[in-house]
Design a protein around this motif. Sequence first.
Motif, PDB file in Angstrom:
ATOM      1  N   VAL A 187      -9.804  21.281  -6.543  1.00 45.59           N
ATOM      2  CA  VAL A 187      -9.265  21.927  -5.345  1.00 45.59           C
ATOM      3  C   VAL A 187      -9.023  23.385  -5.714  1.00 45.59           C
ATOM      4  O   VAL A 187      -8.319  23.680  -6.690  1.00 45.59           O
ATOM      5  N   SER A 188      -9.593  24.292  -4.947  1.00 41.94           N
ATOM      6  CA  SER A 188      -9.432  25.719  -5.234  1.00 41.94           C
ATOM      7  C   SER A 188      -9.192  26.483  -3.944  1.00 41.94           C
ATOM      8  O   SER A 188      -9.536  26.022  -2.846  1.00 41.94           O
ATOM      9  N   ASP A 189      -8.564  27.644  -4.107  1.00 41.93           N
ATOM     10  CA  ASP A 189      -8.361  28.521  -2.949  1.00 41.93           C
ATOM     11  C   ASP A 189      -8.615  29.952  -3.374  1.00 41.93           C
ATOM     12  O   ASP A 189      -8.547  30.286  -4.565  1.00 41.93           O
ATOM     13  N   SER A 190      -8.911  30.798  -2.416  1.00 44.84           N
ATOM     14  CA  SER A 190      -9.207  32.199  -2.690  1.00 44.84           C
ATOM     15  C   SER A 190      -8.023  33.097  -2.400  1.00 44.84           C
ATOM     16  O   SER A 190      -8.179  34.321  -2.279  1.00 44.84           O
ATOM     17  N   GLY A 191      -6.844  32.509  -2.278  1.00 38.75           N
ATOM     18  CA  GLY A 191      -5.662  33.313  -1.982  1.00 38.75           C
ATOM     19  C   GLY A 191      -5.233  34.106  -3.189  1.00 38.75           C
ATOM     20  O   GLY A 191      -4.929  33.545  -4.240  1.00 38.75           O
ATOM     21  N   SER A 192      -5.220  35.434  -3.068  1.00 34.75           N
ATOM     22  CA  SER A 192      -4.825  36.279  -4.204  1.00 34.75           C
ATOM     23  C   SER A 192      -3.324  36.305  -4.390  1.00 34.75           C
ATOM     24  O   SER A 192      -2.823  36.571  -5.471  1.00 34.75           O
ATOM     25  N   ASP A 193      -2.560  36.034  -3.323  1.00 38.11           N
ATOM     26  CA  ASP A 193      -1.104  36.023  -3.421  1.00 38.11           C
ATOM     27  C   ASP A 193      -0.650  34.606  -3.716  1.00 38.11           C
ATOM     28  O   ASP A 193      -0.339  33.827  -2.827  1.00 38.11           O
ATOM     29  N   ALA A 194      -0.607  34.240  -4.995  1.00 36.91           N
ATOM     30  CA  ALA A 194      -0.248  32.874  -5.395  1.00 36.91           C
ATOM     31  C   ALA A 194       0.888  32.879  -6.381  1.00 36.91           C
ATOM     32  O   ALA A 194       0.963  32.083  -7.293  1.00 36.91           O
ATOM     33  N   GLU A 195       1.802  33.844  -6.212  1.00 39.11           N
ATOM     34  CA  GLU A 195       2.878  33.987  -7.179  1.00 39.11           C
ATOM     35  C   GLU A 195       3.779  32.768  -7.241  1.00 39.11           C
ATOM     36  O   GLU A 195       4.311  32.428  -8.271  1.00 39.11           O
ATOM     37  N   ASP A 217      -5.823  33.032 -11.346  1.00 31.75           N
ATOM     38  CA  ASP A 217      -6.234  34.408 -11.621  1.00 31.75           C
ATOM     39  C   ASP A 217      -6.150  35.218 -10.332  1.00 31.75           C
ATOM     40  O   ASP A 217      -5.623  34.747  -9.314  1.00 31.75           O
ATOM     41  N   MET A 218      -6.702  36.403 -10.380  1.00 30.43           N
ATOM     42  CA  MET A 218      -6.626  37.284  -9.216  1.00 30.43           C
ATOM     43  C   MET A 218      -7.452  36.780  -8.045  1.00 30.43           C
ATOM     44  O   MET A 218      -7.244  37.193  -6.901  1.00 30.43           O
ATOM     45  N   ASP A 219      -8.401  35.881  -8.326  1.00 33.31           N
ATOM     46  CA  ASP A 219      -9.253  35.351  -7.255  1.00 33.31           C
ATOM     47  C   ASP A 219      -8.656  34.133  -6.567  1.00 33.31           C
ATOM     48  O   ASP A 219      -9.227  33.630  -5.592  1.00 33.31           O
ATOM     49  N   GLY A 220      -7.539  33.643  -7.080  1.00 31.80           N
ATOM     50  CA  GLY A 220      -6.922  32.483  -6.451  1.00 31.80           C
ATOM     51  C   GLY A 220      -6.436  31.454  -7.460  1.00 31.80           C
ATOM     52  O   GLY A 220      -6.094  31.788  -8.604  1.00 31.80           O
ATOM     53  N   PHE A 221      -6.447  30.221  -7.039  1.00 31.84           N
ATOM     54  CA  PHE A 221      -5.837  29.132  -7.815  1.00 31.84           C
ATOM     55  C   PHE A 221      -6.793  27.951  -7.803  1.00 31.84           C
ATOM     56  O   PHE A 221      -7.371  27.623  -6.763  1.00 31.84           O
TER      57      PHE A 221
END
Length: 364
Positions: free
Chosen positions: A297-305, A337-341
């Motif tokens: 399962v992956s996402d492209s959300g860069s804001d994953a703090e 990473d910066m590309d997501g989670f």
Amino acid sequence: MGRIGILTDDKHPLRAAIVLAVGFNLFTLVVFTVSGWARGPESLHESLVLGLPMMLVDGFVGFQLYFVLRRTERLQPVPRWGLVTIAVVAVALVQALWDTQLRIWADTLTMDLRQSYIRAATLNTYNSGMLAGLFAFQTAYMALQRNQSLLDEARQREREAQMLALRFQLNPHFLFNTLNAISSLVVLRRTDEAESMIDRLSSFLRGSLAADPDRMVSVEDEFEMLDNYLDIESVRFGERLVTAIHLPHELARAQVPPFLLQPLVENAVKYAVAPSRSQVRVEIAARERDGLLELEVSDSGSDAEGVGSGTGVGLANVRERLRLSFGSEGRIQVHKDMDGFRVTLTMPLNLPPVPAERPLTIAA
């Protein structure tokens, strides 16, 4: 059931004891016959004449030790084994009386009657003690098997309870988020979207309630359930949520625990899609690697703090279900990473056989 299984059949202890006693007496009869053969023709003739009737009666009398052991098994060790010792001596004396009388009838008595009786009593005490020891070992081994079976059953029940608890942990979490979203749609007077979400929620819950938390489901069914879930979330987020599901045809029947990926997809929506003002892509994929099944399962959300510390029931739940289902063979890898989670689950590839097609029957 093999020979060892017959000797340790906990469901039929009396039958197992009979088999043990017959085997012990047949062995004794063989030793008695071989000993007679080694001493010469006369001794061999004596062994052949006396052996079978001697072992039949001695075996029946000796078998009574089994009932003594069973009826004293609840006693403390000292009184129990004291009674067993008395029973062994009593059995040996009865056996010696029969053996001596049998020699008298067959006219094979070669020594004084008193000496013959003492000799027979000594040998039978040894044999009876051996048989009692075998009965005791057999009973103890079957009790160990029974306790191990109960322990295994208890562990299985514990595992089922843990799996069920983990499953129930997901439903309130998901329902809270979904009902909260429906409430928001109602407040915003987006009634059509709220109705659509309620319909999809009903379909989703119908499948959820029908699933057995301790029974594997196919990857195809798991992905279909996730597709329904994402349909529900798409009502909330519209074009901000873009989804993609990749399932190779040859892996569609692979077996996985039900609702294994839901908390991961839910986290992707909560921590990547919800806070983002731009479009976020959520992907679900299955693949085979080195004979193992990988689900991702992956996402492209860069804001994953918040993902690392805010998963709550998410990663912990998935990690525990993997452990309960596959032990050390189930692994979870998290990459941020910066590309997501991205979360990758690795587990044994279990492909059930393709069911054979039923033959077509044409009525005459």
